[in-house]
Design a protein around this motif. Structure first.
Motif, PDB file in Angstrom:
ATOM      1  N   ILE A 228      -8.277  79.156 107.638  1.00  0.00           N
ATOM      2  CA  ILE A 228      -6.810  79.099 107.684  1.00  0.00           C
ATOM      3  C   ILE A 228      -6.273  80.120 108.682  1.00  0.00           C
ATOM      4  O   ILE A 228      -5.418  79.812 109.506  1.00  0.00           O
ATOM      5  CB  ILE A 228      -6.234  79.408 106.277  1.00  0.00           C
ATOM      6  N   VAL A 229      -6.798  81.333 108.601  1.00  0.00           N
ATOM      7  CA  VAL A 229      -6.343  82.389 109.505  1.00  0.00           C
ATOM      8  C   VAL A 229      -6.572  81.964 110.955  1.00  0.00           C
ATOM      9  O   VAL A 229      -5.674  82.033 111.792  1.00  0.00           O
ATOM     10  CB  VAL A 229      -7.080  83.719 109.205  1.00  0.00           C
ATOM     11  N   PHE A 230      -7.784  81.474 111.198  1.00  0.00           N
ATOM     12  CA  PHE A 230      -8.150  81.036 112.551  1.00  0.00           C
ATOM     13  C   PHE A 230      -7.229  79.911 113.033  1.00  0.00           C
ATOM     14  O   PHE A 230      -6.711  79.936 114.148  1.00  0.00           O
ATOM     15  CB  PHE A 230      -9.612  80.564 112.559  1.00  0.00           C
ATOM     16  N   LEU A 231      -7.022  78.920 112.180  1.00  0.00           N
ATOM     17  CA  LEU A 231      -6.236  77.748 112.585  1.00  0.00           C
ATOM     18  C   LEU A 231      -4.774  78.104 112.794  1.00  0.00           C
ATOM     19  O   LEU A 231      -4.126  77.633 113.725  1.00  0.00           O
ATOM     20  CB  LEU A 231      -6.370  76.636 111.537  1.00  0.00           C
ATOM     21  N   GLN A 232      -4.261  78.970 111.925  1.00  0.00           N
ATOM     22  CA  GLN A 232      -2.866  79.361 112.052  1.00  0.00           C
ATOM     23  C   GLN A 232      -2.647  80.164 113.331  1.00  0.00           C
ATOM     24  O   GLN A 232      -1.693  79.939 114.067  1.00  0.00           O
ATOM     25  CB  GLN A 232      -2.450  80.175 110.837  1.00  0.00           C
ATOM     26  N   ARG A 233      -3.602  81.055 113.581  1.00  0.00           N
ATOM     27  CA  ARG A 233      -3.520  81.870 114.792  1.00  0.00           C
ATOM     28  C   ARG A 233      -3.544  81.009 116.048  1.00  0.00           C
ATOM     29  O   ARG A 233      -2.921  81.314 117.050  1.00  0.00           O
ATOM     30  CB  ARG A 233      -4.698  82.848 114.788  1.00  0.00           C
ATOM     31  N   ASN A 234      -4.273  79.902 115.961  1.00  0.00           N
ATOM     32  CA  ASN A 234      -4.384  79.023 117.127  1.00  0.00           C
ATOM     33  C   ASN A 234      -3.409  77.848 117.097  1.00  0.00           C
ATOM     34  O   ASN A 234      -3.579  76.864 117.816  1.00  0.00           O
ATOM     35  CB  ASN A 234      -5.829  78.555 117.288  1.00  0.00           C
ATOM     36  N   LEU A 235      -2.401  77.973 116.227  1.00  0.00           N
ATOM     37  CA  LEU A 235      -1.259  77.049 116.206  1.00  0.00           C
ATOM     38  C   LEU A 235      -1.601  75.606 115.841  1.00  0.00           C
ATOM     39  O   LEU A 235      -0.935  74.663 116.281  1.00  0.00           O
ATOM     40  CB  LEU A 235      -0.498  77.091 117.546  1.00  0.00           C
ATOM     41  N   VAL A 263      -2.508  78.576  96.687  1.00  0.00           N
ATOM     42  CA  VAL A 263      -3.337  78.923  97.855  1.00  0.00           C
ATOM     43  C   VAL A 263      -2.442  79.371  99.002  1.00  0.00           C
ATOM     44  O   VAL A 263      -2.716  80.379  99.664  1.00  0.00           O
ATOM     45  CB  VAL A 263      -4.198  77.706  98.305  1.00  0.00           C
ATOM     46  N   VAL A 264      -1.359  78.633  99.205  1.00  0.00           N
ATOM     47  CA  VAL A 264      -0.438  78.945 100.290  1.00  0.00           C
ATOM     48  C   VAL A 264       0.139  80.346 100.103  1.00  0.00           C
ATOM     49  O   VAL A 264       0.167  81.159 101.029  1.00  0.00           O
ATOM     50  CB  VAL A 264       0.686  77.882 100.358  1.00  0.00           C
ATOM     51  N   GLU A 265       0.560  80.650  98.878  1.00  0.00           N
ATOM     52  CA  GLU A 265       1.130  81.974  98.608  1.00  0.00           C
ATOM     53  C   GLU A 265       0.098  83.072  98.828  1.00  0.00           C
ATOM     54  O   GLU A 265       0.365  84.082  99.462  1.00  0.00           O
ATOM     55  CB  GLU A 265       1.632  82.046  97.157  1.00  0.00           C
ATOM     56  N   LYS A 266      -1.117  82.817  98.321  1.00  0.00           N
ATOM     57  CA  LYS A 266      -2.182  83.804  98.427  1.00  0.00           C
ATOM     58  C   LYS A 266      -2.472  84.155  99.889  1.00  0.00           C
ATOM     59  O   LYS A 266      -2.805  85.283 100.218  1.00  0.00           O
ATOM     60  CB  LYS A 266      -3.441  83.243  97.767  1.00  0.00           C
ATOM     61  N   HIS A 267      -2.360  83.179 100.759  1.00  0.00           N
ATOM     62  CA  HIS A 267      -2.682  83.428 102.159  1.00  0.00           C
ATOM     63  C   HIS A 267      -1.472  83.745 103.000  1.00  0.00           C
ATOM     64  O   HIS A 267      -1.563  83.821 104.220  1.00  0.00           O
ATOM     65  CB  HIS A 267      -3.447  82.239 102.738  1.00  0.00           C
ATOM     66  N   GLY A 268      -0.348  83.930 102.317  1.00  0.00           N
ATOM     67  CA  GLY A 268       0.860  84.301 103.048  1.00  0.00           C
ATOM     68  C   GLY A 268       1.239  83.281 104.103  1.00  0.00           C
ATOM     69  O   GLY A 268       1.806  83.617 105.138  1.00  0.00           O
ATOM     70  N   LEU A 269       0.898  82.014 103.820  1.00  0.00           N
ATOM     71  CA  LEU A 269       1.205  80.954 104.777  1.00  0.00           C
ATOM     72  C   LEU A 269       2.673  80.597 104.711  1.00  0.00           C
ATOM     73  O   LEU A 269       3.033  79.522 104.284  1.00  0.00           O
ATOM     74  CB  LEU A 269       0.442  79.695 104.378  1.00  0.00           C
ATOM     75  N   THR A 270       3.527  81.510 105.089  1.00  0.00           N
ATOM     76  CA  THR A 270       4.945  81.194 104.958  1.00  0.00           C
ATOM     77  C   THR A 270       5.647  81.258 106.293  1.00  0.00           C
ATOM     78  O   THR A 270       5.141  81.806 107.263  1.00  0.00           O
ATOM     79  CB  THR A 270       5.652  82.168 104.001  1.00  0.00           C
TER      80      THR A 270
END
Ligand code: C2E
Ligand code: MG
Ligand code: MG
Ligand code: MG
Length: 275
Positions: A228-235, A263-270
């Protein structure tokens, strides 16, 4: 070989009965928007509850259904069922989600396919813009023909995506030619994207290329937090995978939505993180 042939025959006979006996079911896997960190859709995935063999996964019977032509009626059943489910969700807290349906190329080649899908839309009163049709690139042999059909589907309002992108051959040719909205990066590239430099490079490059061609990108097979971190960082735009939820029956989907939110909350995907 003889054994194989025999079980093949038994299965084919069973395929005929499965539809009339209501043995097919759809499971639904959530799709998460990585920019806003919210559940935005579901992908319908067929399961066969065989009376003697138990649950048979699509990998085991879709190829047979394609070879025997049964995919035509099964595919029609899948489309109609997914539309009915989407309609039902319109009256719940899931009212804004989209539905992805896998199409076999064999269905596209059916002369009355457009008529059939139009009929299902009229009958179920689903908005075609909320339906995403997934096509596996490796199976689209005749690009001109595929273009004509996909163009029609786009004109009718459907979203079109290329499934398992990168796994087949000729991928870039399809991207250049076909009127599509999205690519779904095959899970084999996502699996090691945080550990294997080649996979990382391929995924990053696919995302950049797709965006420059005005396509959205979905990552399939997201299983780990660092994906998730990788994908979010790479848009990357959207993600699907066991990290959020495996495919579940419709009656479990609401519970699944709550897990996805966790899961979304845990990963700060906001939203806040992205801006
Ligand atoms: P697909 O459309 O690429 O669907 C994704 C597959 O990956 C699904 O397998 C899903 O359960 C699995 N998956 C999802 N998240 C993860 C993950 O995090 N890790 C791993 N390892 N796997 C994950 P499934 O349901 O067995 O379906 C396999 C394929 O069968 C589908 O691949 C699709 O090509 C085909 N299929 C499924 N339903 C239908 C259908 O209704 N019609 C047609 N024509 N094909 C279908
Ligand atoms: Mg798919
Ligand atoms: Mg796929
Ligand atoms: Mg596929």
């Amino acid at each position: 070989m003889a054994m194989n042939h025999r079980s093949h025959v038994i299965l084919e006979k069973d395929l005929q009965d499965a539809l009339t006996n209501d043995e097919f079911h759809l499971y639904y896997q959530p799709k998460v928007d990585l920019t806003y960190g919210e559940l935005i859709g579901a992908e319908a995935l067929i399961r066969w509850k065989h009376p003697e063999r138990g649950i048979i996964s699509p990998g085991e019977f879709i190829p047979l259904a394609e070879d025997t032509g049964w995919i035509i009626s099964i595919g029609e059943w899948v489309l109609r069922s997914a539309c009915l489910q989407l309609k039902e969700w319109e009256f719940s807290e899931l009212d804004s989600i989209t539905m992805s349906v896998n199409l076999s190329v064999r269905q596209l080649y059916q002369p009355d396919f457009l008529e059939i899908i139009r009929g299902i839309i009229e009958e179920t009163r689903v908005n075609p813009e909320k339906l995403e049709l997934e096509i596996t690139e490796s199976m689209m042999m005749d690009i001109d023909f595929a273009y004509t059909i996909l163009r029609e589907l786009k004109n009718m309002g459907f979203q079109v995506s290329i499934d398992d992108f990168g796994k087949g051959y000729s991928s870039l040719h399809y991207l250049k030619k076909l009127p599509i909205d999205k690519i779904k990066i095959d899970q084999s590239f996502i699996q090691h994207c945080t550990r294997d430099l080649n996979d990382a490079t391929i995924v990053k490059t696919m995302i950049v290329m797709a965006h420059q061609l005005n396509f959205q990108v979905v990552a399939e097979g997201v299983e780990k937090e660092d994906h998730i971190v990788f994908l979010q960082r790479n848009l990357c735009d959207e993600a699907q995978g066991y990290l959020f939820s495996p495919p579940v029956a419709a009656y479990d989907f609401l519970t699944t939505v709550r897990n996805v939110n966790k899961v979304v909350e845990k990963h700060g995907l906001t939203n806040d993180d992205v801006v």
